[in-house]
Design a protein around this motif. Structure first.
Motif, PDB file in Angstrom:
ATOM      1  N   CYS A   1      -3.684  29.032  15.559  1.00  0.00           N
ATOM      2  CA  CYS A   1      -4.935  28.480  16.089  1.00  0.00           C
ATOM      3  C   CYS A   1      -5.858  29.641  16.423  1.00  0.00           C
ATOM      4  N   LYS A   2      -7.041  29.614  15.867  1.00  0.00           N
ATOM      5  CA  LYS A   2      -8.052  30.621  16.164  1.00  0.00           C
ATOM      6  C   LYS A   2      -9.400  29.930  16.175  1.00  0.00           C
ATOM      7  N   GLY A   3      -9.963  29.711  17.362  1.00  0.00           N
ATOM      8  CA  GLY A   3     -11.201  28.957  17.446  1.00  0.00           C
ATOM      9  C   GLY A   3     -10.992  27.573  16.865  1.00  0.00           C
ATOM     10  N   PRO A   4     -11.857  27.140  15.938  1.00  0.00           N
ATOM     11  CA  PRO A   4     -11.720  25.803  15.380  1.00  0.00           C
ATOM     12  C   PRO A   4     -10.695  25.694  14.254  1.00  0.00           C
ATOM     13  N   LEU A   5     -10.185  26.821  13.769  1.00  0.00           N
ATOM     14  CA  LEU A   5      -9.310  26.789  12.598  1.00  0.00           C
ATOM     15  C   LEU A   5      -7.848  26.658  13.013  1.00  0.00           C
ATOM     16  N   VAL A   6      -7.138  25.731  12.369  1.00  0.00           N
ATOM     17  CA  VAL A   6      -5.709  25.502  12.586  1.00  0.00           C
ATOM     18  C   VAL A   6      -5.015  25.593  11.236  1.00  0.00           C
ATOM     19  N   VAL A   7      -3.969  26.410  11.160  1.00  0.00           N
ATOM     20  CA  VAL A   7      -3.240  26.639   9.917  1.00  0.00           C
ATOM     21  C   VAL A   7      -1.755  26.396  10.169  1.00  0.00           C
ATOM     22  N   ALA A   8      -1.105  25.647   9.285  1.00  0.00           N
ATOM     23  CA  ALA A   8       0.329  25.404   9.374  1.00  0.00           C
ATOM     24  C   ALA A   8       1.028  26.033   8.176  1.00  0.00           C
TER      25      ALA A   8
ATOM     26  N   MET B   1      -4.275  23.025   6.521  1.00  0.00           N
ATOM     27  CA  MET B   1      -5.290  23.729   7.305  1.00  0.00           C
ATOM     28  C   MET B   1      -6.419  22.769   7.649  1.00  0.00           C
ATOM     29  N   ILE B   2      -6.976  22.914   8.840  1.00  0.00           N
ATOM     30  CA  ILE B   2      -8.210  22.206   9.175  1.00  0.00           C
ATOM     31  C   ILE B   2      -9.161  23.140   9.916  1.00  0.00           C
ATOM     32  N   ASP B   3     -10.437  22.850   9.793  1.00  0.00           N
ATOM     33  CA  ASP B   3     -11.464  23.405  10.661  1.00  0.00           C
ATOM     34  C   ASP B   3     -11.891  22.262  11.570  1.00  0.00           C
ATOM     35  N   CYS B   4     -11.545  22.357  12.844  1.00  0.00           N
ATOM     36  CA  CYS B   4     -11.817  21.263  13.778  1.00  0.00           C
ATOM     37  C   CYS B   4     -13.299  20.902  13.818  1.00  0.00           C
ATOM     38  N   ASP B   5     -14.167  21.879  13.578  1.00  0.00           N
ATOM     39  CA  ASP B   5     -15.603  21.608  13.624  1.00  0.00           C
ATOM     40  C   ASP B   5     -16.049  20.674  12.510  1.00  0.00           C
ATOM     41  N   ASP B   6     -15.216  20.539  11.464  1.00  0.00           N
ATOM     42  CA  ASP B   6     -15.553  19.618  10.377  1.00  0.00           C
ATOM     43  C   ASP B   6     -15.306  18.159  10.760  1.00  0.00           C
TER      44      ASP B   6
ATOM     45  N   ASP C   1     -14.033  13.341   5.057  1.00  0.00           N
ATOM     46  CA  ASP C   1     -14.324  12.530   3.871  1.00  0.00           C
ATOM     47  C   ASP C   1     -14.635  11.077   4.209  1.00  0.00           C
ATOM     48  N   GLY C   2     -14.681  10.746   5.484  1.00  0.00           N
ATOM     49  CA  GLY C   2     -15.014   9.391   5.910  1.00  0.00           C
ATOM     50  C   GLY C   2     -13.822   8.483   6.124  1.00  0.00           C
ATOM     51  N   SER C   3     -12.631   8.886   5.695  1.00  0.00           N
ATOM     52  CA  SER C   3     -11.442   8.073   5.938  1.00  0.00           C
ATOM     53  C   SER C   3     -11.075   8.119   7.425  1.00  0.00           C
ATOM     54  N   LYS C   4     -10.282   7.149   7.839  1.00  0.00           N
ATOM     55  CA  LYS C   4     -10.014   6.981   9.262  1.00  0.00           C
ATOM     56  C   LYS C   4      -8.762   7.733   9.714  1.00  0.00           C
ATOM     57  N   HIS C   5      -8.804   8.240  10.940  1.00  0.00           N
ATOM     58  CA  HIS C   5      -7.615   8.780  11.599  1.00  0.00           C
ATOM     59  C   HIS C   5      -7.472   8.133  12.969  1.00  0.00           C
ATOM     60  N   LYS C   6      -6.382   8.454  13.673  1.00  0.00           N
ATOM     61  CA  LYS C   6      -6.010   7.735  14.887  1.00  0.00           C
ATOM     62  C   LYS C   6      -6.788   8.158  16.122  1.00  0.00           C
ATOM     63  N   PHE C   7      -7.428   9.325  16.105  1.00  0.00           N
ATOM     64  CA  PHE C   7      -7.983   9.885  17.335  1.00  0.00           C
ATOM     65  C   PHE C   7      -9.309   9.223  17.693  1.00  0.00           C
ATOM     66  N   MET C   8      -9.429   8.867  18.956  1.00  0.00           N
ATOM     67  CA  MET C   8     -10.615   8.159  19.440  1.00  0.00           C
ATOM     68  C   MET C   8     -11.727   9.104  19.866  1.00  0.00           C
ATOM     69  N   LYS C   9     -11.438  10.391  19.826  1.00  0.00           N
ATOM     70  CA  LYS C   9     -12.411  11.414  20.192  1.00  0.00           C
ATOM     71  C   LYS C   9     -12.592  12.347  19.000  1.00  0.00           C
ATOM     72  N   ALA C  10     -13.805  12.862  18.815  1.00  0.00           N
ATOM     73  CA  ALA C  10     -14.046  13.797  17.723  1.00  0.00           C
ATOM     74  C   ALA C  10     -13.165  15.035  17.893  1.00  0.00           C
ATOM     75  N   ILE C  11     -12.489  15.439  16.831  1.00  0.00           N
ATOM     76  CA  ILE C  11     -11.582  16.585  16.904  1.00  0.00           C
ATOM     77  C   ILE C  11     -12.335  17.860  17.285  1.00  0.00           C
ATOM     78  N   LYS C  12     -13.598  17.970  16.904  1.00  0.00           N
ATOM     79  CA  LYS C  12     -14.376  19.161  17.261  1.00  0.00           C
ATOM     80  C   LYS C  12     -14.529  19.306  18.766  1.00  0.00           C
ATOM     81  N   ASP C  13     -14.351  18.194  19.494  1.00  0.00           N
ATOM     82  CA  ASP C  13     -14.496  18.218  20.951  1.00  0.00           C
ATOM     83  C   ASP C  13     -13.170  18.341  21.673  1.00  0.00           C
ATOM     84  N   PHE C  14     -12.066  18.479  20.935  1.00  0.00           N
ATOM     85  CA  PHE C  14     -10.767  18.672  21.569  1.00  0.00           C
ATOM     86  C   PHE C  14     -10.740  20.041  22.257  1.00  0.00           C
TER      87      PHE C  14
END
Length: 228
Positions: A158-165, A174-179, A188-201
């Motif tokens: 984890c480094k800032g918004p970037l998460v790599v497994a 890999m994800i960029d949380c800011d995306d 891409d518009g598909s749904k995930h389980k989280f009720m809060k924007a990941i960029k705000d985690f």
């Protein structure tokens, strides 16, 4: 790919090159100590660890391993929160359809499912949002790289918004949380389980291992904090 992402992947590659030869289980090598790695689990007892409920872990240490199964909590969590880091651990699953997960940056230990992120540990051969190496419900693994009936090394960076497994030395997701700017939606518009924007985690939080009803063993739990 941005310069920021290249920089983090370079940092990850260098960290994974730290020699681990001649290391006993649940000990730091001289090279790891020099690089600043921390040993989070001593292999003997639950020092530094408890259930996310705050209660002691009910399951004893088994063969020098942490065992979340029947621990008394949804996750067993380390006592200290971390922000930017590389976490690595060895994990082995019991036979059958086994399930667990590596949680990190958990903002509320009473609700780790919706306030933290997870790298999935699951005995499956698929490449979906809930399969081994995925960033759970957010990013699919690019390829399958885990060994059945054996130990697998998982790294989470984890480094800032970037998460790599990474699994067994290979980056698999890999994800960029800011995306992830909208609640409940992937870029891409598909749904995930989280009720809060990941960029705000939260960009700092607790880490731990999930009890999902199966025996899964964790050892060699080590962390390197990343600083600017």
């Amino acid at each position: 790919m941005s310069i920021f992402r290249f920089s983090l992947i370079g940092t990850l590659a260098l960290a994974l090159c730290v020699p681990s030869l001649h290391a006993a289980d649940n000990e730091l090598t001289a090279a790891e100590q020099a690089a600043g790695w921390q040993l989070l689990f001593n292999g003997r007892d639950h020092t530094g660890w408890s259930c996310n409920t705050g209660k002691p872990i009910a399951t004893p240490i088994e063969d020098g391993c942490l065992l979340p199964f029947q621990s008394g909590g949804y996750i067993i969590a380390y006592e200290k929160p971390f922000g930017d880091f590389i976490l690595k651990c060895d994990v082995k699953m019991s036979d059958g359809e086994c399930n667990s997960g590596i949680f990190f940056r958990v903002g509320n230990l009473k609700n780790p499912i919706y306030t933290g992120l997870e790298v999935q540990v699951y005995a499956s051969r698929d490449l979906g949002y809930h399969d081994f190496g995925s960033i759970y419900d957010l990013a699919k693994p690019w390829h399958m790289n885990w060994k059945d009936g054996d130990w697998n090394t998982v790294e989470v960076t984890c480094k800032g918004p970037l998460v790599v497994a990474s699994v067994n030395g290979d980056v698999v997701s890999m994800i960029d949380c800011d995306d992830f700017a909208e609640p409940g939606k992937r870029p891409d518009g598909s749904k995930h389980k989280f009720m809060k924007a990941i960029k705000d985690f939260p960009r700092s939080g607790y880490l731990g291992f999930q009890d999902h009803g199966h025996k899964v063993w964790y050892k060699n739990v080590k962390l390197l904090e990343l600083h600017d």
